[in-house]
Design a protein around this motif. Sequence first.
Motif, short mmCIF file in Angstrom:
data_model
loop_
_atom_site.label_atom_id
_atom_site.label_comp_id
_atom_site.label_asym_id
_atom_site.label_seq_id
_atom_site.Cartn_x
_atom_site.Cartn_y
_atom_site.Cartn_z
N THR A 79 51.15 99.14 31.16
CA THR A 79 51.78 100.04 30.18
C THR A 79 50.75 100.67 29.25
O THR A 79 50.78 101.89 29.02
N ILE A 80 49.85 99.84 28.71
CA ILE A 80 48.93 100.34 27.67
C ILE A 80 47.71 101.03 28.29
O ILE A 80 47.44 102.20 27.98
N PHE A 81 46.99 100.33 29.14
CA PHE A 81 45.69 100.85 29.60
C PHE A 81 45.83 101.86 30.74
O PHE A 81 45.14 102.89 30.74
N VAL A 82 46.71 101.56 31.71
CA VAL A 82 46.81 102.45 32.87
C VAL A 82 47.60 103.71 32.54
O VAL A 82 47.17 104.83 32.86
N ARG A 83 48.76 103.57 31.86
CA ARG A 83 49.64 104.72 31.64
C ARG A 83 49.42 105.39 30.28
O ARG A 83 49.22 106.60 30.20
N GLU A 84 49.43 104.62 29.17
CA GLU A 84 49.30 105.23 27.84
C GLU A 84 47.89 105.77 27.60
O GLU A 84 47.72 106.89 27.12
N LEU A 85 46.87 104.97 27.89
CA LEU A 85 45.49 105.42 27.68
C LEU A 85 44.92 106.17 28.88
O LEU A 85 43.79 106.65 28.84
N ASN A 86 45.72 106.24 29.95
CA ASN A 86 45.35 107.03 31.14
C ASN A 86 44.00 106.60 31.73
O ASN A 86 43.19 107.43 32.15
N LEU A 87 43.75 105.31 31.76
CA LEU A 87 42.50 104.81 32.34
C LEU A 87 42.60 104.63 33.85
O LEU A 87 41.59 104.37 34.51
N GLY A 88 43.82 104.75 34.37
CA GLY A 88 43.99 104.60 35.82
C GLY A 88 43.71 103.19 36.29
O GLY A 88 43.67 102.24 35.50
N ARG A 89 43.50 103.05 37.60
CA ARG A 89 43.22 101.73 38.17
C ARG A 89 41.71 101.48 38.18
O ARG A 89 41.10 101.24 39.23
N SER A 90 41.12 101.58 37.01
CA SER A 90 39.67 101.49 36.89
C SER A 90 39.23 100.08 36.51
O SER A 90 40.05 99.22 36.15
N ILE A 91 37.91 99.89 36.56
CA ILE A 91 37.34 98.60 36.14
C ILE A 91 37.63 98.35 34.67
O ILE A 91 37.95 97.22 34.26
N LEU A 92 37.56 99.41 33.84
CA LEU A 92 37.79 99.26 32.40
C LEU A 92 39.21 98.79 32.12
O LEU A 92 39.42 97.87 31.32
N ALA A 93 40.20 99.41 32.78
CA ALA A 93 41.60 99.01 32.57
C ALA A 93 41.83 97.57 33.01
O ALA A 93 42.47 96.78 32.29
N ALA A 94 41.31 97.22 34.17
CA ALA A 94 41.49 95.85 34.66
C ALA A 94 40.73 94.84 33.80
O ALA A 94 41.24 93.75 33.51
N GLY A 95 39.52 95.20 33.36
CA GLY A 95 38.74 94.30 32.53
C GLY A 95 39.40 94.03 31.19
O GLY A 95 39.42 92.88 30.72
N LEU A 96 39.96 95.08 30.57
CA LEU A 96 40.65 94.89 29.29
C LEU A 96 41.92 94.04 29.47
O LEU A 96 42.25 93.21 28.62
N THR A 97 42.61 94.26 30.59
CA THR A 97 43.81 93.44 30.87
C THR A 97 43.45 91.98 31.05
O THR A 97 44.11 91.08 30.48
N MET A 98 42.41 91.70 31.82
CA MET A 98 42.00 90.31 32.03
C MET A 98 41.44 89.70 30.75
O MET A 98 41.57 88.49 30.51
N SER A 99 40.84 90.53 29.88
CA SER A 99 40.37 90.02 28.58
C SER A 99 41.54 89.55 27.74
O SER A 99 41.45 88.51 27.07
N LEU A 100 42.64 90.32 27.75
CA LEU A 100 43.84 89.90 27.01
C LEU A 100 44.37 88.57 27.56
O LEU A 100 44.86 87.72 26.81
N LEU A 101 44.26 88.42 28.88
CA LEU A 101 44.78 87.20 29.52
C LEU A 101 44.03 85.95 29.05
O LEU A 101 44.65 84.92 28.76
N VAL A 102 42.71 86.03 28.96
CA VAL A 102 41.91 84.83 28.64
C VAL A 102 41.61 84.70 27.15
O VAL A 102 41.11 83.66 26.71
N LEU A 103 41.93 85.75 26.37
CA LEU A 103 41.60 85.73 24.94
C LEU A 103 42.22 84.54 24.19
O LEU A 103 41.52 83.87 23.41
N PRO A 104 43.52 84.24 24.36
CA PRO A 104 44.10 83.10 23.62
C PRO A 104 43.40 81.78 23.91
O PRO A 104 43.22 80.96 23.00
N VAL A 105 42.99 81.57 25.15
CA VAL A 105 42.30 80.31 25.50
C VAL A 105 40.97 80.20 24.76
O VAL A 105 40.62 79.15 24.20
N ILE A 106 40.22 81.32 24.71
CA ILE A 106 38.93 81.30 24.02
C ILE A 106 39.12 81.12 22.51
O ILE A 106 38.37 80.38 21.86
N VAL A 107 40.14 81.77 21.94
CA VAL A 107 40.39 81.64 20.49
C VAL A 107 40.71 80.18 20.14
O VAL A 107 40.13 79.61 19.20
#
Length: 293
Positions: free
Chosen positions: A135-163
């Motif tokens: 919703t946010i990276f691929v469609r709203e920010l129009n990053l497409g199916r890029s490394i940046l969009a996937a990397g930011l999504t995976m960062s959100l996934l692991v962020l709570p564990v690191i915090v």
Amino acid sequence: MEKLIDKQRVVQHMNGRLLRNNVLKFLFFLATLFGLIVLVVLLYRILTQALGWLNMDFLNNFPSRRPENAGIKAGLVGSLWLMVIVAPVSLILGVGTAIYLEEYAKKNRFTDFIQTNISNLAGVPSIVFGLLGLTIFVRELNLGRSILAAGLTMSLLVLPVIVVAAQEAIRAVPNQLREASYGMGATKWQTIYRIVLPAAIPGILTGSILALSRAIGETAPLVVLGIPTFLAYLPRGILDTFTVMPMQIYNWTSRPQADFQHVAAAGIVVLLVVLIFMNSIAIFIRNKFQKRY
């Protein structure tokens, strides 16, 4: 003089205490043995299937519809590109959030509310983060199916564990170290940078190892983002389309040809080697700081 220790009563209860101790020791041994057996069976199964398929051609070839020509080059390079985004983003944001919550934020209901939500996010299914990234990276920010969009999504996934891991590590630093630093005239930031963070790094790295290992092996969020499973070229930048090793392994395991099961096993071995290499670097850094503090 009244006896402080009733030796007769101690002797009567000693056999029961020893029995409970031995039973619990045996249960803990069984738990450890169960994990080791599962690990050995898994490694034996994977290595015997991958035998004969894991060679330099497999590492240098792109995916193919023929098992004998299939390789993991695109997935291996794509996974490394993904870590280039995930590792710095999740570590900087995660450790920064933990420092703020533990060292600067006032202890009140609002910070308790934030803390509770961060802990809850660590248990949210990974596919939900995939929908969020779509919703946010691929469609709203129009990053497409890029490394940046996937990397930011995976960062959100692991962020709570690191915090959460970083908070626990910072909280475990003795207050006497902070007070001694303030007593020497150090500022708040100097105390955090020179005293708290070096002492907390072993704990922070332990949590980060687990989090990054999860990121490089996850598939569900990338499936939701629409990351391709078949790609015959390498990405040149963070805005290019890419694929990763788990996606290729997932694709190979779903193929009807029996030989693709061996190709998938070879891919799993490569993924394990990359994971062990990443963890070895983190463990080396952790042990270095453990000896110092």
